[in-house]
Design a protein around this motif. Structure first.
Motif, mmCIF file in Angstrom:
data_model
loop_
_atom_site.group_PDB
_atom_site.id
_atom_site.type_symbol
_atom_site.label_atom_id
_atom_site.label_comp_id
_atom_site.label_asym_id
_atom_site.label_seq_id
_atom_site.Cartn_x
_atom_site.Cartn_y
_atom_site.Cartn_z
ATOM 1 N N ASP A 25 15.339 -35.245 -18.094
ATOM 2 C CA ASP A 25 15.107 -36.480 -18.843
ATOM 3 C C ASP A 25 13.780 -37.080 -18.417
ATOM 4 O O ASP A 25 13.470 -37.134 -17.220
ATOM 5 C CB ASP A 25 16.211 -37.509 -18.575
ATOM 6 N N ASN A 26 12.999 -37.518 -19.395
ATOM 7 C CA ASN A 26 11.703 -38.162 -19.152
ATOM 8 C C ASN A 26 10.766 -37.292 -18.315
ATOM 9 O O ASN A 26 10.077 -37.788 -17.422
ATOM 10 C CB ASN A 26 11.874 -39.527 -18.482
ATOM 11 N N LEU A 27 10.747 -36.011 -18.598
ATOM 12 C CA LEU A 27 9.882 -35.116 -17.832
ATOM 13 C C LEU A 27 8.414 -35.301 -18.191
ATOM 14 O O LEU A 27 7.542 -35.192 -17.337
ATOM 15 C CB LEU A 27 10.300 -33.661 -18.054
ATOM 16 N N VAL A 28 8.138 -35.603 -19.455
ATOM 17 C CA VAL A 28 6.769 -35.782 -19.913
ATOM 18 C C VAL A 28 6.707 -37.022 -20.788
ATOM 19 O O VAL A 28 7.505 -37.183 -21.706
ATOM 20 C CB VAL A 28 6.287 -34.559 -20.730
ATOM 21 N N LYS A 56 12.227 -39.979 -13.762
ATOM 22 C CA LYS A 56 12.373 -38.594 -14.187
ATOM 23 C C LYS A 56 13.575 -38.008 -13.473
ATOM 24 O O LYS A 56 13.799 -38.301 -12.303
ATOM 25 C CB LYS A 56 11.124 -37.800 -13.844
ATOM 26 N N SER A 57 14.354 -37.210 -14.174
ATOM 27 C CA SER A 57 15.510 -36.587 -13.533
ATOM 28 C C SER A 57 15.667 -35.153 -14.021
ATOM 29 O O SER A 57 15.384 -34.848 -15.185
ATOM 30 C CB SER A 57 16.783 -37.379 -13.801
ATOM 31 N N VAL A 58 16.113 -34.308 -13.117
ATOM 32 C CA VAL A 58 16.388 -32.908 -13.425
ATOM 33 C C VAL A 58 17.763 -32.589 -12.859
ATOM 34 O O VAL A 58 18.055 -32.903 -11.702
ATOM 35 C CB VAL A 58 15.334 -31.967 -12.802
ATOM 36 N N SER A 59 18.615 -31.984 -13.675
ATOM 37 C CA SER A 59 19.965 -31.600 -13.254
ATOM 38 C C SER A 59 20.133 -30.100 -13.446
ATOM 39 O O SER A 59 19.683 -29.544 -14.449
ATOM 40 C CB SER A 59 21.019 -32.319 -14.092
ATOM 41 N N PHE A 60 20.790 -29.474 -12.491
ATOM 42 C CA PHE A 60 21.081 -28.053 -12.565
ATOM 43 C C PHE A 60 22.591 -27.879 -12.577
ATOM 44 O O PHE A 60 23.321 -28.663 -11.985
ATOM 45 C CB PHE A 60 20.512 -27.308 -11.347
ATOM 46 N N GLY A 61 23.056 -26.846 -13.259
ATOM 47 C CA GLY A 61 24.496 -26.640 -13.318
ATOM 48 C C GLY A 61 24.887 -25.181 -13.389
ATOM 49 O O GLY A 61 24.057 -24.304 -13.686
#
Length: 66
Positions: A25-28, A56-61
């Motif tokens: 989310d909101n990476l760029v 900015k957030s990054v999630s891995f699953g």
């Protein structure tokens, strides 16, 4: 974005299915919001000087079915 591991690989490990994924989310942020460091999804109340920077957030699953 996600990737499902092919069955011929998962069955070697006695796994029915395996899916790996990542979400961001909101990476760029581009345009005038990027220059100000603000989030374009926030409402504007007349001043932008006291706003928090864009989060900015990054999630891995991992989805695993045995």
């Amino acid at each position: 974005m996600g990737y499902t591991v092919p069955k011929n690989i998962t069955k070697k490990f006695q796994v029915n299915s395996l899916r790996l994924f990542v979400q961001g989310d909101n990476l760029v942020t581009i345009g005038s919001a990027a220059r100000r460091g603000t989030d374009p999804e926030q409402s504007i109340s007349g001043t932008t000087a006291n706003r928090f920077p864009v989060t900015k957030s990054v999630s891995f699953g991992l989805q695993l079915n045995l």
